[in-house]
Scaffold this motif. Structure first.
Motif, PDB file in Angstrom:
ATOM      1  N   ALA A 133      -4.668   2.534  -8.504  1.00  0.00           N
ATOM      2  CA  ALA A 133      -3.773   2.180  -7.401  1.00  0.00           C
ATOM      3  C   ALA A 133      -2.381   1.845  -7.921  1.00  0.00           C
ATOM      4  O   ALA A 133      -1.359   2.273  -7.354  1.00  0.00           O
ATOM      5  N   GLU A 134      -2.326   1.106  -9.022  1.00  0.00           N
ATOM      6  CA  GLU A 134      -1.031   0.742  -9.610  1.00  0.00           C
ATOM      7  C   GLU A 134      -0.284   1.994 -10.068  1.00  0.00           C
ATOM      8  O   GLU A 134       0.917   2.148  -9.802  1.00  0.00           O
ATOM      9  N   GLY A 135      -0.980   2.911 -10.737  1.00  0.00           N
ATOM     10  CA  GLY A 135      -0.338   4.128 -11.212  1.00  0.00           C
ATOM     11  C   GLY A 135       0.120   5.028 -10.073  1.00  0.00           C
ATOM     12  O   GLY A 135       1.209   5.606 -10.128  1.00  0.00           O
ATOM     13  N   LEU A 136      -0.713   5.148  -9.040  1.00  0.00           N
ATOM     14  CA  LEU A 136      -0.323   5.953  -7.878  1.00  0.00           C
ATOM     15  C   LEU A 136       0.936   5.377  -7.228  1.00  0.00           C
ATOM     16  O   LEU A 136       1.854   6.119  -6.853  1.00  0.00           O
ATOM     17  N   SER A 137       0.972   4.054  -7.110  1.00  0.00           N
ATOM     18  CA  SER A 137       2.155   3.413  -6.526  1.00  0.00           C
ATOM     19  C   SER A 137       3.392   3.672  -7.381  1.00  0.00           C
ATOM     20  O   SER A 137       4.486   3.937  -6.859  1.00  0.00           O
ATOM     21  N   THR A 138       3.230   3.605  -8.709  1.00  0.00           N
ATOM     22  CA  THR A 138       4.346   3.883  -9.622  1.00  0.00           C
ATOM     23  C   THR A 138       4.926   5.271  -9.377  1.00  0.00           C
ATOM     24  O   THR A 138       6.142   5.476  -9.459  1.00  0.00           O
ATOM     25  N   LEU A 139       4.064   6.212  -9.043  1.00  0.00           N
ATOM     26  CA  LEU A 139       4.496   7.597  -8.834  1.00  0.00           C
ATOM     27  C   LEU A 139       4.844   7.893  -7.379  1.00  0.00           C
ATOM     28  O   LEU A 139       5.100   9.040  -7.026  1.00  0.00           O
ATOM     29  N   ARG A 153      -5.178  11.713   4.799  1.00  0.00           N
ATOM     30  CA  ARG A 153      -5.695  10.471   4.214  1.00  0.00           C
ATOM     31  C   ARG A 153      -7.083  10.687   3.631  1.00  0.00           C
ATOM     32  O   ARG A 153      -7.936  11.332   4.232  1.00  0.00           O
ATOM     33  N   THR A 154      -7.294  10.116   2.446  1.00  0.00           N
ATOM     34  CA  THR A 154      -8.627  10.103   1.827  1.00  0.00           C
ATOM     35  C   THR A 154      -9.099   8.660   1.733  1.00  0.00           C
ATOM     36  O   THR A 154      -8.344   7.774   1.311  1.00  0.00           O
ATOM     37  N   VAL A 155     -10.354   8.434   2.134  1.00  0.00           N
ATOM     38  CA  VAL A 155     -10.923   7.086   2.148  1.00  0.00           C
ATOM     39  C   VAL A 155     -12.166   7.056   1.275  1.00  0.00           C
ATOM     40  O   VAL A 155     -13.080   7.874   1.445  1.00  0.00           O
ATOM     41  N   LEU A 156     -12.199   6.121   0.343  1.00  0.00           N
ATOM     42  CA  LEU A 156     -13.371   5.890  -0.512  1.00  0.00           C
ATOM     43  C   LEU A 156     -13.888   4.479  -0.269  1.00  0.00           C
ATOM     44  O   LEU A 156     -13.131   3.514  -0.362  1.00  0.00           O
ATOM     45  N   ARG A 157     -15.180   4.368   0.024  1.00  0.00           N
ATOM     46  CA  ARG A 157     -15.860   3.077   0.119  1.00  0.00           C
ATOM     47  C   ARG A 157     -17.165   3.146  -0.667  1.00  0.00           C
ATOM     48  O   ARG A 157     -17.641   4.220  -1.026  1.00  0.00           O
ATOM     49  N   GLY A 158     -17.744   1.974  -0.928  1.00  0.00           N
ATOM     50  CA  GLY A 158     -19.030   1.925  -1.611  1.00  0.00           C
ATOM     51  C   GLY A 158     -18.952   2.171  -3.105  1.00  0.00           C
ATOM     52  O   GLY A 158     -19.943   2.547  -3.730  1.00  0.00           O
ATOM     53  N   ALA A 159     -17.782   1.949  -3.703  1.00  0.00           N
ATOM     54  CA  ALA A 159     -17.586   2.256  -5.121  1.00  0.00           C
ATOM     55  C   ALA A 159     -17.257   1.005  -5.930  1.00  0.00           C
ATOM     56  O   ALA A 159     -16.384   1.008  -6.802  1.00  0.00           O
ATOM     57  N   GLU A 160     -17.971  -0.102  -5.666  1.00  0.00           N
ATOM     58  CA  GLU A 160     -17.715  -1.368  -6.378  1.00  0.00           C
ATOM     59  C   GLU A 160     -17.830  -1.203  -7.888  1.00  0.00           C
ATOM     60  O   GLU A 160     -17.158  -1.897  -8.655  1.00  0.00           O
ATOM     61  N   GLY A 212     -13.294   0.136  -2.724  1.00  0.00           N
ATOM     62  CA  GLY A 212     -12.748   1.484  -2.736  1.00  0.00           C
ATOM     63  C   GLY A 212     -11.250   1.506  -2.554  1.00  0.00           C
ATOM     64  O   GLY A 212     -10.543   0.565  -2.950  1.00  0.00           O
ATOM     65  N   ILE A 213     -10.744   2.566  -1.917  1.00  0.00           N
ATOM     66  CA  ILE A 213      -9.299   2.748  -1.784  1.00  0.00           C
ATOM     67  C   ILE A 213      -9.018   3.740  -0.657  1.00  0.00           C
ATOM     68  O   ILE A 213      -9.854   4.595  -0.350  1.00  0.00           O
ATOM     69  N   ILE A 214      -7.868   3.592  -0.041  1.00  0.00           N
ATOM     70  CA  ILE A 214      -7.350   4.568   0.913  1.00  0.00           C
ATOM     71  C   ILE A 214      -6.092   5.171   0.301  1.00  0.00           C
ATOM     72  O   ILE A 214      -5.190   4.439  -0.121  1.00  0.00           O
ATOM     73  N   ILE A 215      -6.035   6.503   0.236  1.00  0.00           N
ATOM     74  CA  ILE A 215      -4.909   7.189  -0.392  1.00  0.00           C
ATOM     75  C   ILE A 215      -4.284   8.139   0.624  1.00  0.00           C
ATOM     76  O   ILE A 215      -4.980   8.976   1.212  1.00  0.00           O
ATOM     77  N   GLU A 216      -2.977   7.998   0.801  1.00  0.00           N
ATOM     78  CA  GLU A 216      -2.234   8.899   1.679  1.00  0.00           C
ATOM     79  C   GLU A 216      -1.646  10.025   0.819  1.00  0.00           C
ATOM     80  O   GLU A 216      -0.957   9.773  -0.172  1.00  0.00           O
ATOM     81  N   GLY A 217      -1.927  11.270   1.212  1.00  0.00           N
ATOM     82  CA  GLY A 217      -1.361  12.395   0.479  1.00  0.00           C
ATOM     83  C   GLY A 217       0.158  12.351   0.497  1.00  0.00           C
ATOM     84  O   GLY A 217       0.772  11.956   1.488  1.00  0.00           O
ATOM     85  N   GLY A 218       0.764  12.725  -0.617  1.00  0.00           N
ATOM     86  CA  GLY A 218       2.225  12.650  -0.711  1.00  0.00           C
ATOM     87  C   GLY A 218       2.733  13.497  -1.855  1.00  0.00           C
ATOM     88  O   GLY A 218       2.126  14.495  -2.231  1.00  0.00           O
TER      89      GLY A 218
END
Length: 434
Positions: free
Chosen positions: A351-357, A330-337, A367-373
């Motif tokens: 986020a929308e594009g990652l979900s599409t893929l 998991r990668t976590v990004l915060r503080g990136a308003e 920010g965002i939380i991204i699970e490697g996949g």
């Protein structure tokens, strides 16, 4: 135009990406305001920088070129600009608009700044507020959005401005307005942001102080012309840093890349994720450090991105999200308003594009939380954002199926020839009429 990219491939070879966009913008602005002739090599002939060049031509500055990255600017001095006949159209150039806004606040003539639909949707209150504190008179569309009407003949006063968040564009805007104010104008940063404006002002002979996060200058001085060699843009190099990291059997060298310490967050973050990146052939050009960067395939791991690296990589996060999707864990990004007020809401768009893929992610306010996949294939909306388009093109290196990226015309704003260079290095990409 749209991109179609077949899955797989490796990145290899040696390349020099286009010139730094931030430095290209500033070379025209400060060259125009200097006394004498400034010669620029390596100028980025992308739409954003060309829009800034056209704006200064419209204000009476004689500029030769660009021709193969060479531009000659015949400076008119701090008080030599003349009223443009029409509104200054900055296209998609947010940097151009915010910095020119600061310069126009101190002119004797009225001017209007406008841009394309994307730029006119972006809030400019972050520069309007401090400029108004300095005595500028600026009218905007609803919500502080362009077009901006700036009234000339206002007497500017110096201020001490505490930046609400680290932003090179806001800092630069206030400092450039400070050239026209009485007394000392200072800006306090809550964290480091890119410092090209300060470095380049000093290069043009204008004293700038930087002490413990406070940058200051005295109004009423003058700039002297100089020669500028624009290094390759690390924001453009970032796509290939990620590409060669995620694609198996890759070994790539990117030459003469600007490694300004306020811009190397993308390298720092990738190295924290386990990337195999080395810097060689260090030198300094016009006060800016440069180096060749070698990057080879590596097994990336998810991390919590350090807050102090966020402002140092703010433009590179779209492609870093692709790296995160290819990492283990998991990668976590915060503080990136600030990502929400770029050419698009980059957090939402990515986020929308990652979900599409097929990549699991969770959007946070800042920010965002991204699970490697594993990337599947699909059709990606870019929301007319050049960095979204190029990022998802790179994702195809680790995809299981073809990726189509829509609305890629804006790629030329920062990286003309992206698809042909990427293809020469191993990405199976084709540009098609849409």
């Amino acid at each position: 135009m749209q991109f179609k990219i077949l899955p797989g491939g490796a990145m290899s070879g040696e390349a020099r990406v286009p010139g730094d966009k931030s430095i290209s913008h500033r070379s025209i602005m400060l060259g125009a305001l200097a006394n004498g002739t400034t010669r620029v090599k390596g100028f980025l002939e992308g739409e954003d920088a060309l829009a800034t060049l056209a704006a200064f031509r419209a204000m009476g500055v004689h500029i030769e070129g660009p021709e193969h990255g060479n531009v000659t600017v015949h400076g008119v001095g701090l008080h030599g600009l003349t009223a443009p006949a029409d509104a200054l159209d900055l296209g998609n150039a947010g940097t151009g608009m915010r910095l020119i806004c600061g310069l126009l606040a101190g002119q004797t003539f009225d001017a209007e700044l406008t841009g394309d639909a994307s730029l006119c949707s972006r809030p400019m209150g972050r520069v309007i507020d401090p400029l108004t504190m300095m005595g500028a008179s600026i009218q905007s569309a609803q919500g502080g959005r362009p077009p901006l009407s700036i009234r000339g003949g206002q007497k500017l006063r110096s201020i001490h401005y505490e930046l609400p968040m680290a932003s090179a564009q806001v800092k630069s805007c206030v400092l450039l307005a400070g050239l026209y104010s009485e007394g000392c104008t200072s800006v306090a940063e809550p964290g480091p942001s890119r410092d090209h404006t300060e470095r380049m002002l000093r290069g043009f002979g204008y004293p700038v102080r930087s002490v413990k996060g406070v940058i200051s200058l005295q109004g009423g001085g003058s700039l002297q012309a100089c020669d500028i060699d624009v290094p390759a843009d690390i924001s453009s190099a970032a796509f290939f840093l990620v590409a060669a990291s995620i694609a198996p059997d890759s070994d790539l060298i990117l030459t003469h890349v600007g490694i300004n310490p306020t811009r190397i967050g993308v390298i720092n973050i990738l190295q924290l994720m386990g990337a195999n990146i080395t810097l060689q052939n260090h030198s300094e050009v016009g006060g800016e450090p440069v180096a060749d960067i070698r990057v080879r395939s590596a097994a990336l791991r998810g991390i919590e991105i350090p807050l102090d690296q966020v402002p140092l990589a703010i433009d590179e996060f779209p492609v870093l999200f692709v790296a995160a999707a290819c990492a283990t864990g998991r990668t976590v990004l915060r503080g990136a308003e600030e990502l929400r007020v770029k050419e698009s809401d980059r957090i939402a768009a990515m986020a929308e594009g990652l979900s599409t893929l097929g990549i699991i992610n969770e959007v946070l306010e800042d920010g965002i939380i991204i699970e490697g996949g594993t990337f599947g294939g699909g059709v990606i909306k870019t929301y007319h954002d050049h960095r979204i388009a190029m990022s998802f093109a790179i994702a195809a290196l680790r995809a299981e199926d073809e990726i189509t990226v829509l609305d890629c015309d804006h790629v030329a704003t920062s990286f003309p020839g992206f698809d042909s260079l990427a293809r020469s290095l191993g990405l199976q990409i084709q540009a098609e009429a849409s």
